[in-house]
Design a protein around this motif. Sequence first.
Motif, PDB file in Angstrom:
ATOM      1  N   ASP A 161       7.590   7.272  -0.918  1.00  0.00           N
ATOM      2  CA  ASP A 161       8.175   6.095  -0.275  1.00  0.00           C
ATOM      3  C   ASP A 161       7.504   5.836   1.068  1.00  0.00           C
ATOM      4  O   ASP A 161       7.185   4.690   1.407  1.00  0.00           O
ATOM      5  N   LEU A 162       7.308   6.892   1.850  1.00  0.00           N
ATOM      6  CA  LEU A 162       6.685   6.723   3.162  1.00  0.00           C
ATOM      7  C   LEU A 162       5.217   6.310   3.030  1.00  0.00           C
ATOM      8  O   LEU A 162       4.752   5.436   3.768  1.00  0.00           O
ATOM      9  N   CYS A 163       4.493   6.911   2.117  1.00  0.00           N
ATOM     10  CA  CYS A 163       3.084   6.537   1.935  1.00  0.00           C
ATOM     11  C   CYS A 163       2.944   5.072   1.542  1.00  0.00           C
ATOM     12  O   CYS A 163       2.070   4.351   2.058  1.00  0.00           O
ATOM     13  N   LEU A 164       3.796   4.605   0.639  1.00  0.00           N
ATOM     14  CA  LEU A 164       3.762   3.197   0.257  1.00  0.00           C
ATOM     15  C   LEU A 164       4.166   2.306   1.427  1.00  0.00           C
ATOM     16  O   LEU A 164       3.660   1.183   1.568  1.00  0.00           O
ATOM     17  N   HIS A 165       5.066   2.798   2.262  1.00  0.00           N
ATOM     18  CA  HIS A 165       5.456   2.055   3.457  1.00  0.00           C
ATOM     19  C   HIS A 165       4.255   1.883   4.389  1.00  0.00           C
ATOM     20  O   HIS A 165       4.044   0.801   4.955  1.00  0.00           O
ATOM     21  N   ARG A 168       2.056  -0.710   3.015  1.00  0.00           N
ATOM     22  CA  ARG A 168       2.661  -2.018   3.242  1.00  0.00           C
ATOM     23  C   ARG A 168       2.402  -2.497   4.668  1.00  0.00           C
ATOM     24  O   ARG A 168       2.109  -3.675   4.903  1.00  0.00           O
ATOM     25  N   LEU A 169       2.503  -1.581   5.630  1.00  0.00           N
ATOM     26  CA  LEU A 169       2.241  -1.949   7.022  1.00  0.00           C
ATOM     27  C   LEU A 169       0.788  -2.367   7.225  1.00  0.00           C
ATOM     28  O   LEU A 169       0.503  -3.313   7.962  1.00  0.00           O
ATOM     29  N   ASP A 170      -0.125  -1.669   6.561  1.00  0.00           N
ATOM     30  CA  ASP A 170      -1.562  -1.897   6.782  1.00  0.00           C
ATOM     31  C   ASP A 170      -2.115  -3.055   5.965  1.00  0.00           C
ATOM     32  O   ASP A 170      -3.019  -3.765   6.416  1.00  0.00           O
ATOM     33  N   SER A 174       2.127  -7.334  -0.958  1.00  0.00           N
ATOM     34  CA  SER A 174       1.481  -7.604  -2.238  1.00  0.00           C
ATOM     35  C   SER A 174       0.601  -6.436  -2.666  1.00  0.00           C
ATOM     36  O   SER A 174       0.652  -6.000  -3.826  1.00  0.00           O
ATOM     37  N   ILE A 175      -0.191  -5.898  -1.726  1.00  0.00           N
ATOM     38  CA  ILE A 175      -1.072  -4.773  -2.055  1.00  0.00           C
ATOM     39  C   ILE A 175      -0.243  -3.523  -2.334  1.00  0.00           C
ATOM     40  O   ILE A 175      -0.530  -2.769  -3.277  1.00  0.00           O
ATOM     41  N   ALA A 176       0.788  -3.305  -1.524  1.00  0.00           N
ATOM     42  CA  ALA A 176       1.648  -2.135  -1.741  1.00  0.00           C
ATOM     43  C   ALA A 176       2.320  -2.208  -3.100  1.00  0.00           C
ATOM     44  O   ALA A 176       2.439  -1.199  -3.812  1.00  0.00           O
ATOM     45  N   ASN A 177       2.758  -3.393  -3.492  1.00  0.00           N
ATOM     46  CA  ASN A 177       3.395  -3.555  -4.802  1.00  0.00           C
ATOM     47  C   ASN A 177       2.410  -3.319  -5.935  1.00  0.00           C
ATOM     48  O   ASN A 177       2.748  -2.739  -6.973  1.00  0.00           O
ATOM     49  N   THR A 178       1.180  -3.777  -5.755  1.00  0.00           N
ATOM     50  CA  THR A 178       0.156  -3.548  -6.771  1.00  0.00           C
ATOM     51  C   THR A 178      -0.116  -2.065  -6.946  1.00  0.00           C
ATOM     52  O   THR A 178      -0.212  -1.560  -8.079  1.00  0.00           O
ATOM     53  N   LEU A 179      -0.238  -1.350  -5.848  1.00  0.00           N
ATOM     54  CA  LEU A 179      -0.458   0.088  -5.921  1.00  0.00           C
ATOM     55  C   LEU A 179       0.741   0.793  -6.541  1.00  0.00           C
ATOM     56  O   LEU A 179       0.582   1.698  -7.369  1.00  0.00           O
TER      57      LEU A 179
END
Length: 334
Positions: A161-165, A168-170, A174-179
């Motif tokens: 969860d934190l890594c995806l967060h 998302r910040l960077d 959209s990119i976070a959701n794709t990953l």
Amino acid sequence: MTTVALAVTDGMLHFELALACEVFGANMTGVADPWYSVATCGPSAVRLGRFRLEPDHRLDRLSRADTVIVPGWADVDEDPPGALVDAVRMAHEAGARVASLCTGAFVLAAAGLLDGKRATTHWAHTQELAARYPRVTVDPGVLYVDNGSVLTSAGKAAAMDLCLHLVRLDHGSSIANTLARRLVMPPHRDGGQAQFVTTPVPAPDNHPLAELFPWVIQRLDHPLTVEDLARQARMSSRNLGRHFRSATGTTPLQWLLTQRIRHAQELLETTNDTVDTIAAATGMNTATTLRRHFNRTVGVPPDTYRRTFRARTRPDPNDTTQTTSDIYADEFGN
């Protein structure tokens, strides 16, 4: 935030390390450019459980990274290595964003990076973190805490969860959701650690309440009071409260509510009963009462909890690709 350094040393947990490598080392060619450049930094060869790892760079290279990830620390009873603590502190002073996964929070706390800040770690170690570092405000009920340049996550899957967060910040949602889709993970999970914490019944044979605990568990659908419990235990309400505090760390009514919530979790996970039926089975009487207490205790509504923890019925057991897609689409509305 293009360079990510993973701080490794003997005693790190390889699950969290591998998870960070999977996220920040993913091949996102054609999706996000530039992506992250990932390197491991540690003292010569390190031992991670049964695995041996040869880091790319020494620990002093951490100070040249945009983001430093500190994976989980295996033996929280021991102080983390001074060289690691110093390197993480120096990296933060040099301007790096520092994030800990699971018990990696103990390294950040030892470096003084969590002083005066909120932080979290695996729920089984939150009390130890708070006791050892009293200047840290430990929050055991969240999946991760973002303090800007210092971030901490709860245990295991919460590290994802934190890594995806961070992604998302960077790079944006959209990119976070794709990953997340590629990893077959939710882009964001509701609630906190409370929904994953079990509540075992303390019942040693020689405890004055040893017979009371199972008696209560079998009658959770009854409107029990403190007086009912005291009468069954053959002691005064005051004496009952003292024994409860000693055995469970809480009051009889709070313990009873916790058992009702835990039973509701079990029914949500294993049955198709309506919330009204579960409310009656757990002594909550109404769905409104159950939802109020459940949401406050667990962090998510009963319906959300059920969707998260119920094993789904596969429409075609021979078509796992279709099943996975259906589950993801059903869960995240895509």
